[in-house]
Design a protein around this motif. Structure first.
Motif, PDB file in Angstrom:
ATOM      1  N   ARG A 136      -3.400  11.598   2.784  1.00  0.00           N
ATOM      2  CA  ARG A 136      -4.416  11.065   3.686  1.00  0.00           C
ATOM      3  C   ARG A 136      -3.905   9.883   4.492  1.00  0.00           C
ATOM      4  O   ARG A 136      -4.190   9.761   5.675  1.00  0.00           O
ATOM      5  CB  ARG A 136      -5.646  10.648   2.900  1.00  0.00           C
ATOM      6  CG  ARG A 136      -6.700   9.980   3.757  1.00  0.00           C
ATOM      7  CD  ARG A 136      -7.921   9.694   2.989  1.00  0.00           C
ATOM      8  NE  ARG A 136      -8.727  10.904   2.972  1.00  0.00           N
ATOM      9  CZ  ARG A 136      -9.933  10.969   2.468  1.00  0.00           C
ATOM     10  NH1 ARG A 136     -10.461   9.930   1.912  1.00  0.00           N
ATOM     11  NH2 ARG A 136     -10.615  12.088   2.497  1.00  0.00           N
ATOM     12  N   PHE A 137      -3.144   9.000   3.882  1.00  0.00           N
ATOM     13  CA  PHE A 137      -2.761   7.761   4.538  1.00  0.00           C
ATOM     14  C   PHE A 137      -1.297   7.677   4.927  1.00  0.00           C
ATOM     15  O   PHE A 137      -0.882   6.711   5.525  1.00  0.00           O
ATOM     16  CB  PHE A 137      -3.066   6.578   3.605  1.00  0.00           C
ATOM     17  CG  PHE A 137      -4.505   6.489   3.221  1.00  0.00           C
ATOM     18  CD1 PHE A 137      -5.453   6.057   4.117  1.00  0.00           C
ATOM     19  CD2 PHE A 137      -4.909   6.841   1.949  1.00  0.00           C
ATOM     20  CE1 PHE A 137      -6.771   5.963   3.763  1.00  0.00           C
ATOM     21  CE2 PHE A 137      -6.233   6.753   1.579  1.00  0.00           C
ATOM     22  CZ  PHE A 137      -7.165   6.315   2.492  1.00  0.00           C
ATOM     23  N   TYR A 138      -0.499   8.648   4.567  1.00  0.00           N
ATOM     24  CA  TYR A 138       0.939   8.529   4.786  1.00  0.00           C
ATOM     25  C   TYR A 138       1.309   8.402   6.256  1.00  0.00           C
ATOM     26  O   TYR A 138       2.159   7.615   6.619  1.00  0.00           O
ATOM     27  CB  TYR A 138       1.677   9.735   4.194  1.00  0.00           C
ATOM     28  CG  TYR A 138       1.784   9.673   2.700  1.00  0.00           C
ATOM     29  CD1 TYR A 138       2.517   8.673   2.089  1.00  0.00           C
ATOM     30  CD2 TYR A 138       1.162  10.616   1.900  1.00  0.00           C
ATOM     31  CE1 TYR A 138       2.621   8.615   0.720  1.00  0.00           C
ATOM     32  CE2 TYR A 138       1.262  10.564   0.536  1.00  0.00           C
ATOM     33  CZ  TYR A 138       1.993   9.568  -0.051  1.00  0.00           C
ATOM     34  OH  TYR A 138       2.094   9.511  -1.402  1.00  0.00           O
ATOM     35  N   TYR A 146       0.908   6.975  -6.559  1.00  0.00           N
ATOM     36  CA  TYR A 146      -0.146   7.978  -6.643  1.00  0.00           C
ATOM     37  C   TYR A 146       0.416   9.383  -6.432  1.00  0.00           C
ATOM     38  O   TYR A 146       0.085  10.315  -7.157  1.00  0.00           O
ATOM     39  CB  TYR A 146      -1.237   7.681  -5.613  1.00  0.00           C
ATOM     40  CG  TYR A 146      -2.226   8.805  -5.449  1.00  0.00           C
ATOM     41  CD1 TYR A 146      -3.213   9.024  -6.394  1.00  0.00           C
ATOM     42  CD2 TYR A 146      -2.163   9.649  -4.352  1.00  0.00           C
ATOM     43  CE1 TYR A 146      -4.111  10.055  -6.250  1.00  0.00           C
ATOM     44  CE2 TYR A 146      -3.054  10.682  -4.195  1.00  0.00           C
ATOM     45  CZ  TYR A 146      -4.034  10.882  -5.150  1.00  0.00           C
ATOM     46  OH  TYR A 146      -4.907  11.906  -5.010  1.00  0.00           O
ATOM     47  N   GLY A 147       1.277   9.528  -5.432  1.00  0.00           N
ATOM     48  CA  GLY A 147       1.810  10.850  -5.111  1.00  0.00           C
ATOM     49  C   GLY A 147       2.754  11.416  -6.151  1.00  0.00           C
ATOM     50  O   GLY A 147       2.913  12.631  -6.244  1.00  0.00           O
ATOM     51  N   TYR A 204       0.758   4.240  -2.708  1.00  0.00           N
ATOM     52  CA  TYR A 204       0.633   5.654  -2.343  1.00  0.00           C
ATOM     53  C   TYR A 204       1.758   6.482  -2.947  1.00  0.00           C
ATOM     54  O   TYR A 204       1.556   7.626  -3.334  1.00  0.00           O
ATOM     55  CB  TYR A 204       0.629   5.828  -0.822  1.00  0.00           C
ATOM     56  CG  TYR A 204      -0.552   5.224  -0.144  1.00  0.00           C
ATOM     57  CD1 TYR A 204      -1.801   5.179  -0.759  1.00  0.00           C
ATOM     58  CD2 TYR A 204      -0.440   4.685   1.128  1.00  0.00           C
ATOM     59  CE1 TYR A 204      -2.875   4.609  -0.133  1.00  0.00           C
ATOM     60  CE2 TYR A 204      -1.515   4.118   1.761  1.00  0.00           C
ATOM     61  CZ  TYR A 204      -2.729   4.083   1.120  1.00  0.00           C
ATOM     62  OH  TYR A 204      -3.793   3.516   1.741  1.00  0.00           O
ATOM     63  N   LEU A 212       0.833  -1.213   0.000  1.00  0.00           N
ATOM     64  CA  LEU A 212       0.000   0.000   0.000  1.00  0.00           C
ATOM     65  C   LEU A 212       0.863   1.256   0.000  1.00  0.00           C
ATOM     66  O   LEU A 212       0.513   2.248  -0.654  1.00  0.00           O
ATOM     67  CB  LEU A 212      -0.945  -0.004   1.196  1.00  0.00           C
ATOM     68  CG  LEU A 212      -2.078  -1.008   1.128  1.00  0.00           C
ATOM     69  CD1 LEU A 212      -2.894  -0.959   2.414  1.00  0.00           C
ATOM     70  CD2 LEU A 212      -2.957  -0.761  -0.071  1.00  0.00           C
ATOM     71  N   GLU A 213       1.985   1.214   0.699  1.00  0.00           N
ATOM     72  CA  GLU A 213       2.903   2.352   0.674  1.00  0.00           C
ATOM     73  C   GLU A 213       3.453   2.579  -0.728  1.00  0.00           C
ATOM     74  O   GLU A 213       3.626   3.721  -1.161  1.00  0.00           O
ATOM     75  CB  GLU A 213       4.061   2.122   1.650  1.00  0.00           C
ATOM     76  CG  GLU A 213       3.689   2.213   3.098  1.00  0.00           C
ATOM     77  CD  GLU A 213       3.522   3.634   3.580  1.00  0.00           C
ATOM     78  OE1 GLU A 213       4.096   4.550   2.977  1.00  0.00           O
ATOM     79  OE2 GLU A 213       2.813   3.810   4.574  1.00  0.00           O
ATOM     80  N   PHE A 240      -6.998  12.792  -1.958  1.00  0.00           N
ATOM     81  CA  PHE A 240      -6.353  11.643  -1.354  1.00  0.00           C
ATOM     82  C   PHE A 240      -4.891  11.886  -1.007  1.00  0.00           C
ATOM     83  O   PHE A 240      -4.276  11.063  -0.343  1.00  0.00           O
ATOM     84  CB  PHE A 240      -6.438  10.429  -2.285  1.00  0.00           C
ATOM     85  CG  PHE A 240      -7.837   9.961  -2.510  1.00  0.00           C
ATOM     86  CD1 PHE A 240      -8.598   9.484  -1.461  1.00  0.00           C
ATOM     87  CD2 PHE A 240      -8.398   9.998  -3.768  1.00  0.00           C
ATOM     88  CE1 PHE A 240      -9.884   9.047  -1.659  1.00  0.00           C
ATOM     89  CE2 PHE A 240      -9.680   9.572  -3.985  1.00  0.00           C
ATOM     90  CZ  PHE A 240     -10.435   9.089  -2.927  1.00  0.00           C
TER      91      PHE A 240
END
Length: 87
Positions: free
Chosen positions: A62-64, A47-48, A44, A40-41, A59
């Motif tokens: 959000r999850f970092y 995505y980033g 992300y 998942l990292e 997003f």
């Protein structure tokens, strides 16, 4: 580079699923969850660093910070279960 990371994240997801469902021992479950969080990292990161951030900016970030806190206790549980299974 992003395509390589994407395939690496997919492979890590498949490995995590295989480990998670192969055994019911806690050491298998914890390392599988660790692999899942790591993949998942990677997603992300992809995505980033891609252009999709301009389309879906809500997003970003959000999850970092929420996932990074889990790595330490998860590895501690894994190492504890590996050490205790040898006794």
């Amino acid at each position: 580079m992003q395509i390589f990371l994407f395939f690496q994240a997919l492979l890590t997801l498949f490995v995590a699923g295989g480990i998670f469902f192969k055994e019911s021992a806690i050491k298998s479950k914890t390392i599988a969850i660790y692999f899942l969080l790591f993949s998942l990292e990677i997603f992300y990161f992809i995505y980033g660093t891609s252009e999709i951030v301009k389309v879906y900016p809500e997003f970003l970030g959000r999850f970092y910070f929420s996932i990074g806190v889990i790595y330490g206790p998860l590895l501690w549980l894994h190492f504890k279960s590996v050490i205790n299974s040898k006794k």
